[in-house]
Design an enzyme around this catalytic site. Structure first.
Site, PDB file in Angstrom:
ATOM      1  N   CYS A  15       0.759  -1.166  -0.023  1.00 12.74           N
ATOM      2  CA  CYS A  15      -0.034   0.016  -0.048  1.00 12.74           C
ATOM      3  C   CYS A  15       1.085   1.463   0.021  1.00 12.74           C
ATOM      4  O   CYS A  15       0.359   2.513  -0.430  1.00 12.74           O
ATOM      5  CB  CYS A  15      -0.898   0.129   1.338  1.00 12.74           C
ATOM      6  SG  CYS A  15      -2.312  -1.429   1.280  1.00 12.74           S
TER       7      CYS A  15
ATOM      8  N   ASN B 246     -10.381   1.069   0.728  1.00 10.04           N
ATOM      9  CA  ASN B 246      -9.027   0.933   0.894  1.00 10.04           C
ATOM     10  C   ASN B 246      -8.613   0.670  -0.424  1.00 10.04           C
ATOM     11  O   ASN B 246      -8.523  -0.568  -1.098  1.00 10.04           O
ATOM     12  CB  ASN B 246      -8.391   0.089   1.915  1.00 10.04           C
ATOM     13  CG  ASN B 246      -6.976   0.107   1.932  1.00 10.04           C
ATOM     14  OD1 ASN B 246      -6.186   0.539   1.001  1.00 10.04           O
ATOM     15  ND2 ASN B 246      -6.359  -0.596   2.930  1.00 10.04           N
TER      16      ASN B 246
ATOM     17  N   HIS C 118      11.979   1.136   6.206  1.00 13.75           N
ATOM     18  CA  HIS C 118      11.736  -0.139   5.980  1.00 13.75           C
ATOM     19  C   HIS C 118      12.501  -1.066   7.273  1.00 13.75           C
ATOM     20  O   HIS C 118      13.484  -1.101   7.362  1.00 13.75           O
ATOM     21  CB  HIS C 118      12.468  -0.689   4.684  1.00 13.75           C
ATOM     22  CG  HIS C 118      12.017  -1.904   4.009  1.00 13.75           C
ATOM     23  ND1 HIS C 118      11.712  -2.988   4.918  1.00 13.75           N
ATOM     24  CD2 HIS C 118      11.577  -2.292   2.907  1.00 13.75           C
ATOM     25  CE1 HIS C 118      11.126  -3.836   4.201  1.00 13.75           C
ATOM     26  NE2 HIS C 118      11.352  -3.630   3.034  1.00 13.75           N
TER      27      HIS C 118
ATOM     28  N   HIS D 234     -14.868   6.013   3.337  1.00 12.84           N
ATOM     29  CA  HIS D 234     -16.251   5.391   3.242  1.00 12.84           C
ATOM     30  C   HIS D 234     -16.610   5.743   1.538  1.00 12.84           C
ATOM     31  O   HIS D 234     -17.575   4.698   1.265  1.00 12.84           O
ATOM     32  CB  HIS D 234     -16.940   6.801   3.739  1.00 12.84           C
ATOM     33  CG  HIS D 234     -18.369   6.490   3.859  1.00 12.84           C
ATOM     34  ND1 HIS D 234     -19.186   7.061   2.930  1.00 12.84           N
ATOM     35  CD2 HIS D 234     -19.346   5.847   4.754  1.00 12.84           C
ATOM     36  CE1 HIS D 234     -20.646   6.716   3.147  1.00 12.84           C
ATOM     37  NE2 HIS D 234     -20.616   6.165   4.040  1.00 12.84           N
TER      38      HIS D 234
ATOM     39  N   HIS E 290      -2.150  20.243   5.678  1.00  9.88           N
ATOM     40  CA  HIS E 290      -2.997  19.248   5.443  1.00  9.88           C
ATOM     41  C   HIS E 290      -2.252  18.125   5.262  1.00  9.88           C
ATOM     42  O   HIS E 290      -1.155  17.785   5.365  1.00  9.88           O
ATOM     43  CB  HIS E 290      -3.918  19.486   3.957  1.00  9.88           C
ATOM     44  CG  HIS E 290      -4.192  20.821   3.764  1.00  9.88           C
ATOM     45  ND1 HIS E 290      -5.520  21.251   4.099  1.00  9.88           N
ATOM     46  CD2 HIS E 290      -3.387  21.978   3.110  1.00  9.88           C
ATOM     47  CE1 HIS E 290      -5.649  22.548   3.798  1.00  9.88           C
ATOM     48  NE2 HIS E 290      -4.346  23.042   3.034  1.00  9.88           N
TER      49      HIS E 290
ATOM     50  N   HIS F  36      -3.196   7.449   5.147  1.00  9.01           N
ATOM     51  CA  HIS F  36      -3.454   6.179   4.225  1.00  9.01           C
ATOM     52  C   HIS F  36      -4.671   5.499   4.832  1.00  9.01           C
ATOM     53  O   HIS F  36      -5.140   5.488   6.013  1.00  9.01           O
ATOM     54  CB  HIS F  36      -2.120   5.245   4.634  1.00  9.01           C
ATOM     55  CG  HIS F  36      -2.504   3.553   4.211  1.00  9.01           C
ATOM     56  ND1 HIS F  36      -2.726   3.335   2.970  1.00  9.01           N
ATOM     57  CD2 HIS F  36      -2.775   2.596   4.978  1.00  9.01           C
ATOM     58  CE1 HIS F  36      -3.041   2.136   2.811  1.00  9.01           C
ATOM     59  NE2 HIS F  36      -2.925   1.414   3.781  1.00  9.01           N
TER      60      HIS F  36
END
Length: 467
Positions: free
Chosen positions: A168, A372, A247, A368, A335, A339
């Site tokens: 992702c 995802n 990572h 909503h 702003h 994720h």
């Protein structure tokens, strides 16, 4: 003397050459986001409450325990009724996906969004120098980048990169790859394509750790154009200020917390373990350590050091004071693109950064409306901000993403002009935020919580799902 004069002249010319080269590379190492286009699948691919019930009904391995688990997850997921899935799942063929199913899902996205972005920006495909695509769970041969090159008749010397398995957080990895290419100094135009393949990766078993992905992941994608050409800065929406990648895959628990594997009866699925939140917190903390000095004003960093020292000397009397040394990220960020891994992820990151309901609204509304959508979710969040006309010239936008590995990647953009393009939000932005984010799943399937193993009758309940 003449030799010394000649040597001095050569050294001065060489120094001047180095200075000119430094400034040339500095000017051309910028990264500008010209524009982006998110993907809106066809309406017949929507996963409604009724569709969800039909999908669950088809899985004969599920019992009462799994029904209760699914209901709890979906009710608390923050996902609405207008998200999208691939056609083979909508049509009831999730148990036997074909190569053509996976390719159709990709083609519907690529054929629409890539063409839309070229039309939107009036930039020709032949102008593209670099093409980067990230799709984690589907990697055919020839590659999907080759498919884009073939369809849009790109130049023979276009440089293509096909990234897989990055999870992702992959879209920021793609941006980082492009940013490093830009450092060569040559004026370059890059096309970045980000999406995920769901059709061949649906899990049809009853392992709860693998059923989570079915509840959260949805179809989507985004295409963006980036450049380092200073002459195109005036038409660019945003400029990249910094990007940090973390990572922690060297840790076994972190590596195994989000991983594709087989269940006990050899069904392949994507396993999300209970150790995932811990890995996310660790990766997030590591990332913020390197990110904060790059994006926050010196005053805020000094205040943080003062609070930290004070906290070491004066121990907090209660838990409510334990956050006294928290960094105020709003001092350097206007702003936040978070994720959309789920409502719990948004809540956790929001609390860690000290964000308000207004700050996390774009991520919540994106979850909503779209679910995802993996690596492309950040760009739907950015689209919401733009559709709401929140982004003004000079504003700074922080993107934060998490992905398997385990990775946490973040970057900071600066807005170049007031933005107001609604893109895929155009037909629904007026309805957001809605009065309530409660979905109708509990109302329709709440009977699951009333059943016991003794009273549970699968045949009758399947009939109820159909109704």
């Amino acid at each position: 003397m003449e030799f010394l004069a000649t040597l001095t002249t050569l050294l001065l010319l060489f120094s001047l050459l180095l200075i000119c080269k430094y400034y040339y590379l500095k000017i051309h190492s910028h990264c500008y986001l010209i524009d982006y286009a998110c993907f809106k699948p066809a309406s017949d691919r929507q996963i409604t409450t009724q569709t969800s019930g039909e999908i669950i009904e088809r899985n004969k391995t599920l019992g009462l325990s799994e029904y209760k688990f699914l209901l709890k997850v979906i009710v608390n997921s923050g996902i609405g009724e207008e998200t999208y899935g691939p056609r083979n799942i909508i049509e009831g063929r999730e148990d036997s996906p074909t190569f053509d199913d996976a390719m159709l899902e990709m083609d519907e996205f690529l054929n629409v969004s890539v063409g839309d972005l070229f039309a939107k920006t009036k930039i020709s495909p032949s102008d593209v120098d670099v093409l980067v695509l990230n799709i984690s769970m589907f990697s055919p041969a020839p590659s999907l980048t080759s498919r884009i090159v073939q369809r849009h008749k790109m130049r023979e010397d276009v440089k293509t990169y096909n990234l897989s398995g990055m999870g992702c957080s992959a879209s920021l990895i793609s941006v980082d790859l492009v940013r490093n290419i830009f450092k060569s100094g040559k004026k370059t135009l890059a096309l970045v394509v980000t999406s995920e393949s769901i059709s061949p990766n649906w899990y049809s078993g009853n392992d709860k750790s693998m059923m989570l992905g079915n509840c959260l992941f949805r179809s989507g994608g985004c295409v963006m154009l980036l450049t380092n050409n200073p002459s195109m800065r005036a038409r660019a929406k945003m400029s990249l200020k910094c990007l940090v990648r973390t990572h922690i895959g060297g840790n076994d628990d972190a590596y195994n917390c989000a991983i594709q594997k087989e269940d006990d009866v050899d069904r392949v699925g994507f396993h999300l373990s209970k150790g995932l939140p811990k890995a996310a917190v660790r990766a997030f903390a590591e990332n913020l350590q390197h990110l904060a000095p790059k994006i926050l004003p010196y005053r805020e960093l000094a205040l943080y050091m003062y609070r930290s020292i004070k906290q070491l000397i004066v121990k907090p009397k209660d838990a409510s004071n334990s956050a006294m040394a928290r960094i105020n990220f709003k001092s350097g960020v206007d702003h936040f693109c978070l994720h959309t891994g789920g409502s719990a992820v948004i809540d956790a990151v929001g609390r860690a950064l000290g964000l308000s309901k207004y700050d996390v609204e774009p991520a919540r509304m994106t979850l909503h409306r779209w679910g995802n959508t993996s690596a492309s979710s950040l760009w739907y969040v950015l689209g919401y901000m733009e559709a709401k006309r929140r982004l003004r010239k000079g504003d700074r936008v922080l993107m934060i993403s998490f992905g398997a590995g385990f990775k946490c990647n973040s970057c900071l953009w600066e807005v170049n002009a007031d933005l107001r393009d609604a893109d895929v939000w155009e037909d629904c932005i007026k309805n957001y935020p809605p009065q309530t984010l409660v979905n109708p799943y509990l109302e329709k399937y709440g009977w699951v919580n009333e059943d016991t193993e003794e009273t549970f009758n699968r045949a009758q309940r399947m009939e109820a799902l159909r109704r």
